[in-house]
Scaffold this active site. Structure first.
Site, PDB file in Angstrom:
ATOM      1  N   GLU A 449       2.690  -9.789  18.438  1.00 47.36           N
ATOM      2  CA  GLU A 449       2.944  -9.329  17.072  1.00 47.36           C
ATOM      3  C   GLU A 449       4.017 -10.160  16.398  1.00 47.36           C
ATOM      4  OE1 GLU A 449       4.988  -6.890  13.913  1.00 47.36           O
ATOM      5  OE2 GLU A 449       5.769  -7.860  15.707  1.00 47.36           O
ATOM      6  N   SER A 663      -9.213  -3.549 -21.249  1.00 52.60           N
ATOM      7  CA  SER A 663     -10.067  -3.379 -20.076  1.00 52.60           C
ATOM      8  C   SER A 663      -9.532  -2.312 -19.121  1.00 52.60           C
ATOM      9  CB  SER A 663     -10.235  -4.709 -19.335  1.00 52.60           C
ATOM     10  OG  SER A 663      -9.022  -5.098 -18.694  1.00 52.60           O
ATOM     11  N   HIS A 739      -8.926  -6.335   1.148  1.00 53.53           N
ATOM     12  CA  HIS A 739      -8.704  -5.064   0.454  1.00 53.53           C
ATOM     13  C   HIS A 739      -8.231  -5.333  -0.973  1.00 53.53           C
ATOM     14  CE1 HIS A 739      -7.776  -0.819   0.012  1.00 53.53           C
ATOM     15  NE2 HIS A 739      -8.086  -0.588   1.282  1.00 53.53           N
TER      16      HIS A 739
END
Length: 789
Positions: A449, A663, A739
């Site tokens: 990690e 938008s 994502h």
């Protein structure tokens, strides 16, 4: 009879008797009977066997000998401080860099299996570096009458952390040198420049002040942005090396300047402490940099590392080593006070005579930086444990990484490792009493990690099809504790569960008797970014994730102790003296982690909450819309101004800002519709959950079957909801991140960004591209809406 005579001969004694007059009738009867039996099993027996009913009394009607309440009691009463201390002592007793200390891998597997959990070791061949040597020396040109000018060493940095008699692991013969993961080898000598925190705009301030940077060495403070991005910006500007130090000014009020005793005599930072760490460009892609998007198994093709890791050498140093180097710049070039307020923040070495001049260093001073690294492709090892549940296609994964930059790692990561062992031991006690979970639980002890989330990333990349089909959630604990303040980040789908379990665990820090963790917690849940093993699950695979733990408050002298991050002083002695004396916070996390996992694994209806997600999404839309409003009026908030320090100054605008503003109506409309259907789904799920808790008589078998299939349908909608926000092409310039709602900030590295594709386009003033991202986000919102209909 001879060798040609068959041993067994077929003797026909009568013609075969026809059971049916026609072969079609025979086939029809066979198929009909077989189909009926299969239908009976699938439609009736399986639902009756698998349907979790009457859960407040018995988690499973058929195969569990203990109730859910009894399981909760086991998870609350089994974890013990003395056991967590035992695990912490073991993990922190020696070095355990990624890909090293295989005996610790085997030990972890053996302990889990002793607890009753089947565990395997999953290996990957990864590209990483190990330190060989380093040096940092300040040279001064000496003029001698009648002789050739010569360079003499003015100061030689120790690049060592002091050995402390009180702290045994600091004096280990095999302690790990100070170095950066994925740093480049090199031997460079050049003038140097102080660059503040090394953010993009810090470098721009220097350029605007006509400070020459090319060919020089950068001296940067830790903080603000991920260390790898400091090195990257220096490299991009033609600098040839980077030195990063920890300024005690970032330690709040727990400092020497504030009269606080320093470790080991007190809670303040030891002056020789050094923060090691990775300099991989994590915000582009984590994992093995030679295998982006696929697992690093033996024999796979390897990509070049250009653009993924630095090409210039860098080293970390302590502030005691930084002082002579910074003081040598006094009076040379502008000082921090000549720049903006961002340069005047947390100048903690002023009391040591540092003026924070930027330089460059004068002509008679140069810095020699030597960094020798060995790059290898070597195995690293994840330990994966499994408790098989009744439902094989609904899986909960929980994990913590095991590797550390130092011999210790009592906080990062092994406070989490100790807590994980207690969680697994608790579930083992339940198994021994006959418990079987409804859903499968997978436990992970990740390796690698620290270098770049390697073990978890490679595992997710390898098992992505299965995870996409089955994984309900990922529960991560990296640092279980370094202090008393609870904090969490999560997908909003999991917020409700987090609030529930914090109410069930007593706080070790009670101002009023009986207070729970929830009672003393602010209740704030941050958005998901990066920097730990949830990244591949949340940002790449679309699996709702959570990460939580306790940390220190260094702005409170009474409650705070400086955490020696990635330092030799992140040791068992420090933890038991200042971080968590008695290991009470380790146990609080173990209890919460176990209860969180059990809630996800045992509830008949998966306890996610889509309404919370829909509300959060609309809030994120408004948050991004405020950036557009700021751009229209040309005024930034203080937070926006601070965030802008990390990224480039945008070029001329492209596209129409007014059209972009309009938008956002589409996004709000889609989020509102998602909220409506989310509320309906959560209400339906709550009704199903209530029905599942009732004791349905056996003769109402049809009701059981109907309820079973309704729960399965509701759970599938929950399970796949997060996946609806994945975009196959990924973010602009970093396609690994899929994502559209969550990713680490491109220019910050760790901090979470919401709607990163849209936000980055707005920050770049590319409003046409921003409208493209509005369309992509709108599409995912409607896809999520459709998945819940």
């Amino acid at each position: 009879m001879d060798e040609r005579t068959p041993l067994i001969t077929t003797v026909r004694i009568a013609p075969p008797r026809q059971r049916y007059t026609h072969s079609i009738v025979r086939r029809f009867c066979t198929v009909a009977l077989g189909s009926s039996l299969i239908a009976l099993v699938v439609v009736f027996l399986l639902p009756v066997a698998f349907l979790p009913h009457h859960r407040h009394r018995r988690p499973h009607a058929n195969d569990s000998a203990i109730t859910y309440s009894e399981l909760q009691t086991i998870l609350l009463e089994t974890p013990k401080e003395e056991k967590a201390q035992e695990w912490s002592k073991y993990y922190t007793a020696g070095p355990h860099l990624a890909g090293k200390n295989y005996s610790q891998v085997l030990w972890t597997q053996e302990r889990w299996e002793e607890f009753g959990i089947k565990a395997d070791i999953i290996a990957y061949d990864v590209y990483i570096n190990y330190p060989l040597g380093h040096r940092l020396a300040l040279y001064e040109k000496k003029k001698t009458k009648g002789e050739v000018d010569s360079w003499k060493v003015k100061f030689e940095a120790s690049l060592e952390e002091d050995v402390l008699e009180e702290d045994p692991t600091t004096g280990l013969d095999n302690r790990i040198p100070t170095f950066h993961g994925y740093s480049a080898s090199g031997n460079v000598t050049a003038p140097y420049v102080y660059v503040n925190y090394g953010t993009y705009q810090d470098f721009e301030d220097l350029i605007n002040a006509n400070i020459s940077l090319a060919g020089k060495i950068a001296i940067a403070k830790y903080g603000g942005i991920f260390r790898g991005l400091k090195v990257k910006r220096a490299q991009d500007l033609g600098m040839i090396g980077c030195v990063i130090f920890t300024d005690p000014g970032d330690d709040g009020v727990v400092t020497d300047a504030d009269g606080v005793d320093l470790y080991p005599d007190g809670p303040g930072r030891n002056p020789s402490s050094v923060q090691r760490g990775s300099t991989q460009f994590l915000s582009v892609a984590p994992g093995d940099p030679t295998t982006p998007g696929y697992p690093s198994k033996p024999g796979v093709p390897r990509a070049p590392v250009d653009g993924a890791i630095p090409s210039i050498p860098s080293i970390p140093i302590s502030y005691v080593d930084a002082i002579p180097i910074l003081k040598a710049l006094n009076g040379h070039g502008p000082s921090a006070k000549d720049f903006n307020k961002f340069w005047q923040k947390n100048l903690g070495l002023g009391y040591k005579g540092v003026k924070y001049n930027v330089g460059p260093s004068p002509d008679d001073l140069v810095l020699n930086l030597v960094n020798e690294q060995e790059y290898v492709t070597t195995p690293l090892w994840n330990v994966i444990g499994v408790i098989n549940g009744t439902l094989p296609d609904e899986v909960i994964v929980i994990g913590n990484h095991r590797d550390a930059w130092i011999a210790g790692g009592a906080g990062d990561p092994n406070s989490g490792s100790a807590a994980l062992n207690e969680v697994i031991r608790s579930f083992g006690v339940a198994l021994a009493q006959g418990w079987k979970p409804l859903r499968t639980i997978v436990f992970a002890s990740w390796d690698g990690e620290e270098y770049g989330l390697i073990g978890s990333t490679e595992w997710v990349e390898e098992y992505l099809p299965w995870l996409n089909h089955a994984n309900v959630a990922y529960v991560n604990v990296d640092v279980a504790t370094t202090g008393q303040v609870f904090g969490a980040s999560a997908s909003p789908l999991l917020n409700k569960v987090l609030y529930e379990v914090t109410l069930l665990v007593q706080s070790p820090n009670q101002t009023v008797k009986g207070q729970t963790v929830a009672d003393v917690w602010s209740g704030k849940i941050s958005t998901m970014g990066s920097g730990s093993d949830f990244t591949a699950f949340q940002d790449y695979a679309g699996i709702p994730s959570v990460d939580f733990g306790f940390s220190a408050n260094v702005n409170d002298k009474k409650a705070g102790a400086v955490y020696h991050y990635h330092s030799n002083y992140d040791s068992y002695h420090w933890m038991n003296t200042y971080g968590d004396p008695g290991f009470h916070y380790h146990i609080a996390i173990a209890k919460m982690w176990g209860l969180f996992t059990a809630r996800l694994a045992e509830a008949p209806v998966i306890p996610l909450n889509v309404t919370d997600y829909a509300i959060a999404l609309d809030g994120y839309i408004s948050q991004v819309e405020s950036k557009v409003d700021s751009a229209i009026i040309g005024v930034q908030s203080e937070d926006e101004e601070m965030e802008a320090r990390a990224r480039p100054t945008p070029a001329s605008p492209k596209g129409d800002l007014s059209d972009l503003k309009l938008s956002f109506k589409k996004l709000h409309k889609a989020a509102l519709k998602l909220k409506e259907v989310a509320q309906a789904h959560d209400s339906w799920a709550a009704e199903l959950s209530e029905e599942a808790g009732e004791n349905i008589p056996w003769w109402k078998w049809y009701s059981k079957i109907k309820l079973y299939y309704q729960i399965r349908r509701a759970n599938d909608k929950y399970k796949y909801l997060e996946r609806q926000f994945l975009y196959d092409e990924g973010l602009d310039g970093r396609p690994w991140f899929k994502h559209v709602v969550y990713a680490p900030g491109l220019w910050t590295g760790y901090a979470g960004a919401v709607f990163p594709g849209l936000v980055e386009a707005i920050d770049d003033k590319d409003y046409g591209n921003a409208e493209k991202w509005v369309g992509i986000i709108e599409g995912t919102l409607w896809k999520a809406y459709g998945s819940l209909k």
